[in-house]
Motif scaffolding. Structure first.
Motif, mmCIF file in Angstrom:
data_model
loop_
_atom_site.group_PDB
_atom_site.id
_atom_site.type_symbol
_atom_site.label_atom_id
_atom_site.label_comp_id
_atom_site.label_asym_id
_atom_site.label_seq_id
_atom_site.Cartn_x
_atom_site.Cartn_y
_atom_site.Cartn_z
ATOM 1 N N ARG A 191 -2.958 15.127 -27.098
ATOM 2 C CA ARG A 191 -2.325 14.310 -28.130
ATOM 3 C C ARG A 191 -0.810 14.422 -28.045
ATOM 4 N N THR A 192 -0.327 15.634 -27.861
ATOM 5 C CA THR A 192 1.112 15.866 -27.759
ATOM 6 C C THR A 192 1.672 15.279 -26.481
ATOM 7 N N LEU A 193 0.932 15.406 -25.386
ATOM 8 C CA LEU A 193 1.383 14.833 -24.117
ATOM 9 C C LEU A 193 1.526 13.325 -24.225
ATOM 10 N N LEU A 194 0.613 12.670 -24.927
ATOM 11 C CA LEU A 194 0.701 11.228 -25.096
ATOM 12 C C LEU A 194 1.971 10.843 -25.854
ATOM 13 N N GLU A 195 2.277 11.573 -26.911
ATOM 14 C CA GLU A 195 3.485 11.279 -27.684
ATOM 15 C C GLU A 195 4.734 11.487 -26.836
ATOM 16 N N ALA A 196 4.759 12.561 -26.055
ATOM 17 C CA ALA A 196 5.922 12.825 -25.212
ATOM 18 C C ALA A 196 6.092 11.739 -24.157
ATOM 19 N N LEU A 197 4.983 11.271 -23.619
ATOM 20 C CA LEU A 197 5.077 10.248 -22.587
ATOM 21 C C LEU A 197 5.598 8.938 -23.160
ATOM 22 N N ARG B 144 0.823 -1.206 0.000
ATOM 23 C CA ARG B 144 0.000 0.000 0.000
ATOM 24 C C ARG B 144 0.863 1.264 0.000
ATOM 25 N N GLU B 145 2.015 1.233 0.657
ATOM 26 C CA GLU B 145 2.903 2.401 0.626
ATOM 27 C C GLU B 145 3.306 2.721 -0.801
ATOM 28 N N LEU B 146 3.625 1.686 -1.558
ATOM 29 C CA LEU B 146 3.968 1.881 -2.963
ATOM 30 C C LEU B 146 2.753 2.383 -3.737
ATOM 31 N N GLY B 147 1.568 1.861 -3.403
ATOM 32 C CA GLY B 147 0.357 2.308 -4.078
ATOM 33 C C GLY B 147 0.102 3.791 -3.897
ATOM 34 N N VAL B 148 0.367 4.327 -2.724
ATOM 35 C CA VAL B 148 0.181 5.759 -2.487
ATOM 36 C C VAL B 148 1.122 6.568 -3.377
ATOM 37 N N HIS B 149 2.352 6.102 -3.543
ATOM 38 C CA HIS B 149 3.268 6.793 -4.438
ATOM 39 C C HIS B 149 2.763 6.755 -5.884
ATOM 40 N N VAL B 150 2.219 5.605 -6.298
ATOM 41 C CA VAL B 150 1.674 5.499 -7.652
ATOM 42 C C VAL B 150 0.524 6.481 -7.844
ATOM 43 N N LEU B 151 -0.337 6.628 -6.852
ATOM 44 C CA LEU B 151 -1.426 7.605 -6.948
ATOM 45 C C LEU B 151 -0.885 9.005 -7.188
ATOM 46 N N ALA B 152 0.178 9.358 -6.464
ATOM 47 C CA ALA B 152 0.773 10.686 -6.649
ATOM 48 C C ALA B 152 1.316 10.837 -8.060
ATOM 49 N N GLY B 153 1.925 9.773 -8.592
ATOM 50 C CA GLY B 153 2.449 9.847 -9.948
ATOM 51 C C GLY B 153 1.372 9.920 -11.011
ATOM 52 N N LEU B 154 0.214 9.354 -10.720
ATOM 53 C CA LEU B 154 -0.890 9.369 -11.689
ATOM 54 C C LEU B 154 -1.602 10.716 -11.757
ATOM 55 N N ARG B 155 -1.568 11.503 -10.696
ATOM 56 C CA ARG B 155 -2.380 12.718 -10.608
ATOM 57 C C ARG B 155 -2.272 13.611 -11.839
ATOM 58 N N PRO B 156 -1.062 13.936 -12.337
ATOM 59 C CA PRO B 156 -1.002 14.854 -13.480
ATOM 60 C C PRO B 156 -1.609 14.293 -14.756
ATOM 61 N N TYR B 157 -1.760 12.963 -14.829
ATOM 62 C CA TYR B 157 -2.240 12.340 -16.063
ATOM 63 C C TYR B 157 -3.718 11.986 -16.033
ATOM 64 N N LEU B 158 -4.416 12.295 -14.960
ATOM 65 C CA LEU B 158 -5.848 12.003 -14.918
ATOM 66 C C LEU B 158 -6.613 12.722 -16.035
ATOM 67 N N PRO B 159 -6.326 14.003 -16.328
ATOM 68 C CA PRO B 159 -7.031 14.645 -17.447
ATOM 69 C C PRO B 159 -6.762 13.967 -18.789
ATOM 70 N N SER C 241 -5.987 21.054 -23.612
ATOM 71 C CA SER C 241 -4.578 21.180 -23.238
ATOM 72 C C SER C 241 -4.397 20.945 -21.752
ATOM 73 N N ALA C 242 -3.190 20.556 -21.390
ATOM 74 C CA ALA C 242 -2.803 20.381 -19.989
ATOM 75 C C ALA C 242 -1.307 20.630 -19.884
ATOM 76 N N VAL C 243 -0.845 20.801 -18.663
ATOM 77 C CA VAL C 243 0.571 21.082 -18.439
ATOM 78 C C VAL C 243 1.349 19.777 -18.414
ATOM 79 N N ASP C 244 2.397 19.694 -19.219
ATOM 80 C CA ASP C 244 3.293 18.543 -19.199
ATOM 81 C C ASP C 244 4.029 18.535 -17.865
ATOM 82 N N PRO C 245 3.902 17.447 -17.067
ATOM 83 C CA PRO C 245 4.533 17.442 -15.748
ATOM 84 C C PRO C 245 6.059 17.461 -15.802
ATOM 85 N N TYR C 246 6.639 17.171 -16.963
ATOM 86 C CA TYR C 246 8.099 17.176 -17.096
ATOM 87 C C TYR C 246 8.625 18.527 -17.573
#
Length: 403
Positions: free
Chosen positions: A314-320, A148-163, A301-306
């Protein structure tokens, strides 16, 4: 995340060997004659003999199918296709269509359609106005995590990509008998629930659990299962459960989204192993980007987290894809989806062709089984071409659950 020491480091080997995935798809039942929501779910469940992978949902015009724990995407696809065909055949026996859409094209009957289940009835008693407008259908993707500790970190990593996940899966433009102007009208309705919000950037599982308890004690959720974070630690399984997506029009669309979710989870884990700090994004910013994605789909549009730059999804998907160590399993299904158009794109093309609500329901049902593909690229005439791996045979008279 709170601890990066030996307990997390010991998990690296097991997580890097491959992540399991499971998928839950919610579907609508629409009447053959007029395309209205059909309250036939209890009869379909009885016809299928209480199949363990076909389950009731909040409304009697909804059903949910669930895969097993899958180790590869082909296994996911095989189960999705089998379940869709099985339930569609049962629905046809009872004069209705199985349809994969985030929202019913015509309005439902409200609270009178709530399933006769104690928990659903309690939800209706507590949140009557919300439940009356419910009956939306989502896609839930579970990714196995060893702690579950790892799962919480994964949730944080997913946040920018929910949109981006919402934009990619958007499949509910038609509601109340009209084009609503939204790619995901479902999101607009679903986000009215007081616990439907992005997960926080919690530092530990204890912080996550405290947030869940606060949500319940404040009355924003009835119990842990009704804490509707857009991504959460599953209250029932050792998984991260991503819930922001509309149910997808075709099984191949679902595979593409599931592949993307699994890749994002793996990326978050890899960055944890490499000591990359979690990228911060305010809940207000994520909500604004979700609303934009729900309205305009992949063109939003959304902000690229990197890079910190704003770009279309569409562009964010290609960059990822360029950041993934093994992009091929994700790139192939995503390429098919992007070529065909999102569910919202294809629904609108079908809506423009349908002479009546009943015809539209039939076209959606065909698309749910991938019997037709409607190209939506610029300049296309809207003609339909066959691209289906499924035969155009009549449904069987006797429904035998596939085991």
């Amino acid at each position: 995340m709170g601890t990066r020491g030996s307990s997390v480091g010991a998990l690296r080997g097991s997580a890097s060997r491959g992540l399991t995935v499971g998928v839950e798809e919610e579907f609508l039942l629409l009447d053959h004659a007029d395309g209205r929501p059909a309250l036939r779910a209890p009869e379909i469940l009885a016809l299928l003999g209480d199949h363990p992978q076909v389950q009731p949902e909040l409304m009697r015009y909804q059903l949910e199918t669930v895969t097993g724990v899958c180790t590869d995407l082909e296994q996911v696809r095989e189960e999705l296709v089998r379940h869709r065909r099985l339930v569609a055949a049962a629905a046809a026996e009872l004069g209705c269509h199985l349809v994969a859409s985030g929202i019913a094209p015509q309005s439902g009957p409200g609270l009178s359609a709530v399933t006769a289940d104690a928990r659903y009835q309690e939800l209706a008693a507590r949140h009557g106005s919300l439940v009356a407008r419910s009956g939306t259908c989502g896609l839930h993707v579970h990714v196995g995590v060893p702690a579950r500790e790892l799962g919480v970190h994964v949730l944080a990593g997913l946040r920018p990509y929910l949109p981006t996940l919402l934009a990619l899966s958007a499949n509910s433009p038609i509601a109340a008998g009209r084009d609503t102007g939204w790619a995901s009208r479902r999101y607009l309705e679903w986000s009215r629930w007081p616990s439907a919000r992005p997960p926080g950037a919690w530092r530990s599982a204890a912080d996550y659990d405290a947030a869940v308890r606060r949500t319940i004690s404040s009355g924003r959720a009835m119990d842990e299962r009704s804490v509707y974070f857009h991504a959460r630690l599953s209250p029932r399984y050792p998984t991260v459960e991503v819930r922001i997506m509309d149910t997808c029009l075709s099984a191949d669309d679902t595979v593409a989204v599931a592949a993307f979710v699994r890749a994002l989870a793996g990326l978050a884990m890899g960055e944890l192993w490499d000591g990359v700090p979690t990228r911060r994004r305010s809940g207000r910013r994520i909500n604004a980007e979700l609303a934009h994605a729900a309205r305009d789909g992949l063109d939003a549009s959304a902000v690229d987290p990197y890079s910190g730059r704003s770009s279309p999804h569409r562009t964010l998907l290609e960059a990822l894809l360029n950041r993934l160590p093994d992009a091929d399993p994700v790139a192939r299904p995503l390429g098919v989806l992007m070529t065909r158009g999102t569910g919202a794109d294809r629904q609108r093309a079908l809506w423009s062709r349908a002479a009546t609500p009943g015809v539209f329901a039939r076209l959606l049902a065909d698309a749910t089984l991938d019997r037709t593909i409607t190209p939506t690229v610029a300049g296309d005439s809207g003609r339909t071409r066959s691209g289906s791996p499924f035969p155009r045979s009549s449904p069987p008279r006797r429904i035998t659950p596939a085991r």
